[in-house]
Design an enzyme around this catalytic site. Structure first.
Site: not given
Length: 634
Positions: A298, A302, A549, A593
């Site tokens: 993670e 990021d 994420s 979209i």
């Protein structure tokens, strides 16, 4: 519903209490119909067990929070960008003296000596009481509960509790009572089974509703031309620049900050960062984020993308929350950002949050970082989350209000919308009784994704075989973009037109009893960014990851660049962006979209459609258009 023995005893207690002169003032303050998944009652709590009973006081003026935010955040407001100072926010929402006095007097009248009461001016009355005293105060019954898979024990009253009417009017919630918020569901990525985890352990691999999903290791050998020709297979910073026309060199980086939130034990690896930079941004080899607050997929994801997209000049701060022995919770983060959120003596609930100083071996020995961040970053991105149903409405409302306060201070708060479509973490769906199971049929929204005071970020992808210049689809590889309608929060004014348009033109083809079809609830996500096939450096190799994420920190980087441009010409940061992005003046600033859906709970989920939809929101960013529009605002 079958009347359990415990509930029958509670009924007898209430029947006896009904004969007292105060019976007419008694109200049920909070309740829940079922225990969270995996928990079962094992025995009565010992009468002489001491509890740190914590009464959360209602904060005044919360009903006007949305209008206050609109006043500084709507592009047509004369006060746009005139954000509040932290001291003004704290003062405006501090609990009233009447609330404090009412709760203290009630406790004293019930026999709790003044010496056993403590008050935190930021919103809590704390009383050290026995289980016997707590049961008398709240007209309930305390039990010990155990989780079937981990044998973790928890003390709670399970079904509900009562307060006098005149007290209830001043109270948000009381702990420990019905709140199992300490527990979230997480997916063990190796055993592929559901395991429980604590809220303060949200940084553990797989904890929470939103974590990057691995796609295996790869060998990266592309040059920039090959990169752009393979964006349907592997996403790199150059792919993102091409997708969103994002080219920007910071002008005043020393005046602008972007923060990424990570929860220990998630932490970036310096070697992985350099591996990534050597291939995608050579000038940043050796660069590290600034640290704040005193397993690596993670954090690496990021930070690598946020830093690479913005370049070496831009200031990026890592809000690393929690220590290794006990971890931390969202409340620990909020304590550090806003001193008015801290509980008694800067501490928290030991059943829910990290408590500092940490007595455990290797734990952080300093005090809680209460309001340590004097000026929060202009943009804060968090790639963690819960299922809304894991938490009680009172708990989520109190936390959601804190995000609104940050918005008043000019902070843009981004959260990933979830990775399981209309289902919750680990594909759990709701049942009519409120429980969550794999075979449930009711849609299960995420939190804080459904909080109206944050910006919820969904996920898109470049379809296999398509070019980087072709329209994206809702992400349907490995993960499905989280989206839907909250069961807790009402629809904010800023999105009523967009959501009503969707419900009118594209009504979902589902029975009204499996999703919140009232047309009056907060809908999410708000916007989206690519969330598939990201190359990251992880543990010395290159790997692929998928998830919202990834989408949130990328969106945060783009908004940080817009803040830089505004600050450079003497304007304020964009702050809470939702009223602006939903306004008519921003109608064409996003790539709409219209391909894909977000399956879950035995359905195809919602469809991506023209305009806003509960899969990709308003769409993905068109940076030049967004920049131009925000530069024209005051």
């Amino acid at each position: 519903m079958k009347l359990t023995r415990g509930f029958a005893l509670l009924s007898l207690v209430l029947a006896a209490y009904a004969s007292s002169p105060l019976a007419s003032s008694l109200v049920r303050h909070e309740s829940r119909s079922e225990l969270p998944t995996g928990w079962q009652q094992v025995h009565r709590a010992s009468a002489d067990l001491f509890l740190p009973l914590r009464v959360g006081l209602k904060q005044p003026n919360l009903l006007e929070l949305e209008s206050l935010l609109l006043d500084v955040s709507h592009p047509e407001s004369p006060n746009y960008g005139q954000h509040w100072e932290p001291e003004r926010v704290a003062s405006h929402f501090r609990p009233s003296k009447q609330a404090v006095d009412t709760v203290r007097q009630w406790l004293q009248d019930e026999g709790i000596a003044t010496s056993r009461l403590r008050y935190d001016p930021n919103g809590w009355v704390v009383a050290n009481v026995t289980v016997k005293e707590a049961e008398s105060l709240l007209k309930t019954e305390y039990n010990i509960y155990e989780h079937a898979e981990t044998s973790t024990k928890h003390v709670a009253c399970g079904k509900g509790y009562y307060l006098p009417q005149h007290v209830s009017e001043h109270v948000d919630f009381v702990t420990p009572t019905i709140h199992f918020d300490v527990k979230v569901k997480r997916e063990n990525e190796f055993e592929k089974r559901t395991v429980p985890g604590a809220g303060k352990h949200i940084g553990q691999p797989g904890a929470g509703a939103v974590v990057p999903k691995p796609g295996g290791t790869i060998k990266y050998v592309y040059n920039i031309i090959d990169e752009l020709q393979n964006c349907d297979k592997t996403i790199t910073p150059n792919c993102l620049r091409a997708l969103y026309k994002f080219l920007y060199e910071p002008l005043v980086p020393q005046k602008n900050d972007y923060a990424i939130v990570e929860y220990t034990p998630q932490a970036y690896l310096a070697d992985d960062m350099d591996l990534f930079f050597r291939n995608f941004s050579k000038s940043q080899v050796g660069q590290r984020p600034n640290l704040s607050f005193g397993f690596n997929g993670e954090s690496n994801l990021d930070l690598q993308y946020a830093m690479a997209l913005l370049g070496k000049r831009q200031n990026i701060t890592l809000y690393q929350v929690g220590d290794l022995p006990q971890g931390a919770s969202f409340n620990n983060l909020l304590n550090g950002l806003d001193a008015s959120y801290c509980t008694f003596e800067g501490g928290n609930d030991p059943l829910q949050d990290g408590i500092y100083p940490d007595p455990l071996d290797g734990g952080f020995k300093g005090p809680e970082d209460c309001g340590k961040v004097k000026k929060p970053a202009n943009v804060i991105s968090t790639s963690y989350g819960y299922n809304e149903a894991d938490l009680t409405p009172a708990y989520t409302a109190r936390q959601c209000a804190e995000y609104g306060k940050l918005g008043l201070m000019g902070v843009t708060v981004l959260y990933s919308s979830g990775d399981f479509g209309v289902a919750g973490n680990s594909n759990l769906c709701l049942n009519p009784d409120g429980s969550q199971t794999l075979d449930g049929k009711l849609f299960n929204p995420s939190f804080p994704g459904g909080c109206p005071f944050i910006t919820s970020i969904g996920a898109t992808q470049v379809l296999p075989g398509k070019k980087v210049t072709d329209p994206e689809s809702a992400c349907m590889s490995v993960i499905f973009s989280g989206g839907g309608f909250s069961n807790y929060f009402a629809m904010p004014d800023y999105q009523k037109s967009a959501v009503t348009n969707y419900l009118t033109k594209f009504p979902p083809p589902y029975s009204a009893n499996i999703w919140n079809s009232t047309g009056k609830s907060r809908a999410f996500p708000d916007i989206s960014a690519n969330g598939a096939n990201y190359i990251i450096g992880i543990n010395g190799d290159f790997g692929l990851v998928f998830g919202t994420s990834a989408s949130s920190p990328v969106m945060g980087a783009i908004l940080t660049a817009i803040n830089d441009a505004r600050i450079a010409i003497g304007k304020k940061p964009i702050g809470f962006i939702n009223p602006t992005i939903y306004s008519s003046s921003f109608k064409d600033a996003f790539n709409d979209i219209t391909i894909g859906s977000n399956p879950g709970c035995g359905t195809n989920g919602f469809n991506a459609t023209e305009g806003w939809d509960p899969v990709t929101g308003l769409g993905t960013p068109n940076f030049p258009k967004l920049l131009a529009k925000w530069l024209l605002l005051p």
